[in-house]
Design a protein around this motif. Structure first.
Motif, mmCIF file in Angstrom:
data_model
loop_
_atom_site.group_PDB
_atom_site.id
_atom_site.type_symbol
_atom_site.label_atom_id
_atom_site.label_comp_id
_atom_site.label_asym_id
_atom_site.label_seq_id
_atom_site.Cartn_x
_atom_site.Cartn_y
_atom_site.Cartn_z
ATOM 1 N N ASP A 36 0.866 -1.182 0.000
ATOM 2 C CA ASP A 36 0.000 0.000 0.000
ATOM 3 C C ASP A 36 0.899 1.228 0.000
ATOM 4 O O ASP A 36 1.928 1.244 0.670
ATOM 5 C CB ASP A 36 -0.915 0.001 1.224
ATOM 6 C CG ASP A 36 -2.128 0.906 1.017
ATOM 7 O OD1 ASP A 36 -1.942 2.137 0.948
ATOM 8 O OD2 ASP A 36 -3.251 0.378 0.919
ATOM 9 N N LYS A 38 0.283 4.072 1.242
ATOM 10 C CA LYS A 38 0.159 4.840 2.484
ATOM 11 C C LYS A 38 0.938 4.120 3.574
ATOM 12 O O LYS A 38 0.607 2.972 3.917
ATOM 13 C CB LYS A 38 -1.305 4.988 2.889
ATOM 14 C CG LYS A 38 -2.125 5.808 1.899
ATOM 15 C CD LYS A 38 -3.576 5.916 2.337
ATOM 16 C CE LYS A 38 -4.391 6.728 1.331
ATOM 17 N NZ LYS A 38 -5.832 6.782 1.698
ATOM 18 N N GLN A 41 -0.260 1.209 6.205
ATOM 19 C CA GLN A 41 -1.526 0.586 5.812
ATOM 20 C C GLN A 41 -1.361 -0.916 5.573
ATOM 21 O O GLN A 41 -2.197 -1.717 5.997
ATOM 22 C CB GLN A 41 -2.078 1.244 4.560
ATOM 23 C CG GLN A 41 -2.577 2.659 4.746
ATOM 24 C CD GLN A 41 -3.923 2.720 5.442
ATOM 25 O OE1 GLN A 41 -3.999 2.995 6.632
ATOM 26 N NE2 GLN A 41 -4.969 2.451 4.705
#
Length: 319
Positions: A36, A38, A41
């Protein structure tokens, strides 16, 4: 497919669908690298996957031949895309349903993998010809559209790009079969694929019947859950036709084709799903299931429990 055992699959996107795909691939004994963009995450997704897999094992509903600990040992999280893609033979993209976002993902992924790596998307409605337009080598691109929740509902629609090689479809089909899914091949791309086209046809006529005052929301849902859905859980509409006449399909068409055409010609226009009819239908369904999160969550959990039981029954009933 045994030659692929232990090989690496990269899941791009750690939301609900990404986590579900990871669990499905782990159940088949594949190493799964979940990515991911982010930070944190993907590692958070592993925590959630661990919780679900351990709960499934306790409920004797864990898929595959490996224990929860053995499956989890095959899972890793990554915040770096290049690291996540290293060694993968199959990439399953699961980012949110936005064409530009998905195009960007595949453009980035293609620059980091070899020509032999299969690029697969989980999109439910975006056409392959649009989805993969920024990919240079589109012969290895495919859509593998799951049904939510994929761990319990095993259908996967395999939709080719116009340039997709048959061998790529074959590998995707074998992989999905190997991990316990039920893949179907679309021979060419079409808007909505197969599942949503059939689903939307059912939704549209159900909506028209309620909108026109023929039947209530509660009762049209019973038409499916206690009627058509009972047999459609095990056989489809074409086999249903074949079995519903003493001498099979030819007999069925002789008996019922005129009536089918007569009724189909009475179907109204596509609903716009807004205005006063929508307000009435919303009111009815919210009286049955309030829209507050606690009620929706409880019904979703009930749905998943029932699907889990049905999946087990279907597995036991399979020849």
């Amino acid at each position: 497919m045994s030659s692929l055992k232990g090989k690496i699959i990269t899941v791009v996107g750690s939301g609900l669908i990404g986590r579900s795909w990871a669990m499905v691939f782990l159940s088949g004994g594949y190493m799964v690298k979940i990515y991911d963009n982010k930070p944190g995450q993907a590692s958070g997704a592993i925590t959630e996957i661990r919780k679900q897999i351990e709960e499934l094992q306790q409920a004797n509903m864990l898929r595959g031949n490996l224990t929860a600990a053995e499956q989890l040992s095959l899972l890793s999280s990554h915040d770096d895309l290049q690291q996540a893609l290293e060694g993968a033979f199959f990439v399953q993209e699961c980012v949110f349903e936005d064409l530009e976002a998905k195009q960007t993902v595949f453009h980035e992924v293609e620059n980091l993998v070899t020509e032999s790596v299969i690029l697969s998307s989980s999109t439910s409605c975006l056409m392959p010809s649009n989805m993969f337009s920024r990919v240079q080598n589109r012969t290895r691109c495919i859509i593998s559209h799951p049904v939510n929740p994929p761990y319990y509902v095993r259908l996967v629609e395999l939709v080719p790009h116009p340039e997709t090689l048959p061998a790529v479809m074959d590998v995707a089909y074998s992989l999905m079969t190997d991990v316990g899914q039920a893949p179907v091949r679309l021979r060419k791309e079409i808007d909505g694929f197969a599942l949503n086209r059939v689903q939307y046809a059912i939704i549209a006529e159900s909506w028209r019947l309620v909108q026109d005052g023929v039947i209530s929301v509660k009762d049209i849902d019973l038409v499916m859950s206690e009627g058509l859905g009972m047999r459609y859980a095990f056989i489809g509409p074409i086999e249903t036709m074949h079995l519903n006449a003493p001498e099979g399909m030819v007999d069925y068409l002789q008996r019922y084709s005129q009536g089918m055409k007569r009724v189909l010609n009475t179907f109204g226009p596509v609903p716009d799903f807004s205005g006063e009819p929508a307000a009435r239908i919303i009111k009815e369904i919210c009286e049955l299931i309030p829209a507050e999160q606690e009620h929706l969550t409880a019904r979703r959990e009930r749905r998943d429990q029932l699907l889990m039981g049905l999946a087990k029954l279907k597995n036991e009933a399979s020849p």
